[in-house]
Design an enzyme around this catalytic site. Structure first.
Site, PDB file in Angstrom:
ATOM      1  N   LEU A  15      13.914 -39.736   3.347  1.00  0.00           N
ATOM      2  CA  LEU A  15      13.822 -38.420   4.016  1.00  0.00           C
ATOM      3  C   LEU A  15      12.335 -37.873   3.600  1.00  0.00           C
ATOM      4  O   LEU A  15      11.560 -37.302   4.313  1.00  0.00           O
ATOM      5  CB  LEU A  15      14.682 -37.360   3.487  1.00  0.00           C
ATOM      6  CG  LEU A  15      14.442 -35.969   4.498  1.00  0.00           C
ATOM      7  CD1 LEU A  15      14.521 -36.330   6.012  1.00  0.00           C
ATOM      8  CD2 LEU A  15      15.724 -34.784   4.109  1.00  0.00           C
ATOM      9  N   CYS A  41      -0.338   0.301   7.790  1.00  0.00           N
ATOM     10  CA  CYS A  41      -0.903   0.634   6.583  1.00  0.00           C
ATOM     11  C   CYS A  41      -2.035   1.172   6.624  1.00  0.00           C
ATOM     12  O   CYS A  41      -2.666   2.023   6.052  1.00  0.00           O
ATOM     13  CB  CYS A  41      -0.866  -0.456   5.671  1.00  0.00           C
ATOM     14  SG  CYS A  41       0.837  -1.004   4.700  1.00  0.00           S
ATOM     15  N   GLU A  78       0.825  -1.154  -0.061  1.00  0.00           N
ATOM     16  CA  GLU A  78       0.050   0.067  -0.091  1.00  0.00           C
ATOM     17  C   GLU A  78       0.927   1.302   0.004  1.00  0.00           C
ATOM     18  O   GLU A  78       0.592   2.252  -0.598  1.00  0.00           O
ATOM     19  CB  GLU A  78      -0.828   0.012   1.225  1.00  0.00           C
ATOM     20  CG  GLU A  78      -1.830  -1.180   1.364  1.00  0.00           C
ATOM     21  CD  GLU A  78      -1.145  -2.296   2.221  1.00  0.00           C
ATOM     22  OE1 GLU A  78      -2.146  -2.792   2.944  1.00  0.00           O
ATOM     23  OE2 GLU A  78      -0.147  -2.572   2.351  1.00  0.00           O
ATOM     24  N   GLY A  81      16.190 -37.777  -1.344  1.00  0.00           N
ATOM     25  CA  GLY A  81      15.613 -39.179  -1.868  1.00  0.00           C
ATOM     26  C   GLY A  81      14.476 -39.633  -0.982  1.00  0.00           C
ATOM     27  O   GLY A  81      13.931 -38.893  -0.120  1.00  0.00           O
TER      28      GLY A  81
END
Length: 351
Positions: free
Chosen positions: A280, A88, A55, A277
């Site tokens: 994991l 903002c 903004e 791989g």
């Protein structure tokens, strides 16, 4: 009331927000556009943490007094607390905007809805929820940190048509083609960290770097994170010895939950990419810590013993997790499947 006109301008704001993907952590990527009498006056986006919010970025492009009576479209509920750049909501009130339209609510439970109260109390009309789904998707990493205490996790894998990544010793690490590998570069550019395993590191010695010319020069190399059970000899692997080597991280025998929490709290990560791989990836899947999948299917059948996704897996149909919002596209000779995990809620770290 949501109208097609509101959706049109929110789409513009979303386009602006997309310019910040991968650049704003720990803040969310946000876009904004100021409109008056159906004419765009200015647009803005959040470039990085500490820079003006969307903004304020747009306001900075307007002449004094030009924002009075405008409609502001912003992808995320305007912030209502003062940080490094000021609230903002206060900025919008001070310049006299007439209407604020936003897409996603602030995912921080302490802040949600406060902008509505402040803006309406100042006599400004407020509309929320315009293209909410698209706006929420754009801040999904930030939202996961706020609500789950961890980054959003994207799992990326390439596999043969039979779901394997079996390769003979010494063969190159890639199953997918060049077009898919180029696309992965762009995915890496949207995350704050890339997680791999000690096994993958020892086998492939991957670089895990950003190499595409399409990536913004403002994008920093994501943290490269290794999860391992055994000691890593850092002198052997390129992620510790290239120009970004000092920022590569190793977690030896550390719980996955604690690694994710640390990446969020200490390193400001909101989005992480899991490139590893089957072991994991399967472990993350078993723990409910994968939020999004990107799967490249190569036009080959390898057979062999190495699955692309391992772990304990599901033991019955009720436990199996599907994908939602799935998109399937051809990328070169490969097929890409991308979608979100389908479940009631993501697993957070409160356990």
């Amino acid at each position: 009331m949501k109208t097609s006109e509101d959706e049109k301008w929110m789409s513009v704001a979303l386009s602006e927000a997309s310019r910040g993907f991968g650049l704003t952590a720990p803040n969310p990527p946000v876009g904004a556009v100021f409109v008056k009498d159906g004419v765009e006056l200015a647009r803005g986006w959040h470039r990085k943490s500490g820079a003006p919010h969307a903004e304020r970025d747009a306001l900075g492009k307007l002449e004094p007094g030009a924002a009075r009576g405008t409609t502001v479209y912003v992808t995320l509920e305007p912030c209502s607390t003062s940080g490094r750049t000021g609230a903002c909501t206060a900025a919008l009130i001070s310049v006299g905007v007439g209407r604020v339209v936003y897409g996603a609510e602030d995912p921080n439970p302490a802040h949600v809805g406060r902008a509505d109260y402040l803006l309406r109390n100042a006599g400004i009309e407020v509309e929320s929820g315009v293209l909410a789904k698209e706006c929420e998707k754009s801040i999904r990493g930030f939202a996961m940190v706020q609500t789950g205490g961890r980054p959003w996790v994207i799992a990326k894998t390439a596999m043969s048509l039979d779901g394997k990544i079996t390769r003979p010793p010494g063969e190159g690490q890639w199953l997918s083609g060049g077009e898919a590998r180029e696309e992965v570069q762009l995915v890496r550019a949207e995350v704050d960290a890339i997680i791999t395993s000690g096994e993958t590191l020892r086998r492939d010695d991957p670089a895990l770097t950003l190499r595409s010319k399409k990536i913004s020069k403002d994008k920093r190399q994501p943290k490269r994170v290794v999860l391992t059970r055994d000691v890593i000899d850092r002198s052997k692997y390129q992620i510790f010895n290239d120009v970004h080597g000092d920022e590569s991280l190793v977690y030896e025998n550390v719980r996955t939950y604690d690694v994710l929490r640390t990446l969020s709290q200490k390193h400001g990560a909101t989005m992480v990419l899991l490139e590893a791989g089957g072991s994991l990836i399967g472990s993350f899947l078993d723990q409910g810590l994968i939020d999004e999948w990107i799967i490249y299917l190569a036009p080959m059948v390898t057979g062999g013993p190495t699955p692309s996704v391992g772990g304990e897996g599901a033991f019955n149909l009720a436990d199996r997790l599907g994908l939602k919002e799935v998109k399937i596209d051809r990328i070169g000779n490969d097929l890409r499947v991308r979608g979100f995990m389908s479940r009631e809620r993501a697993v957070n770290l409160d356990r």
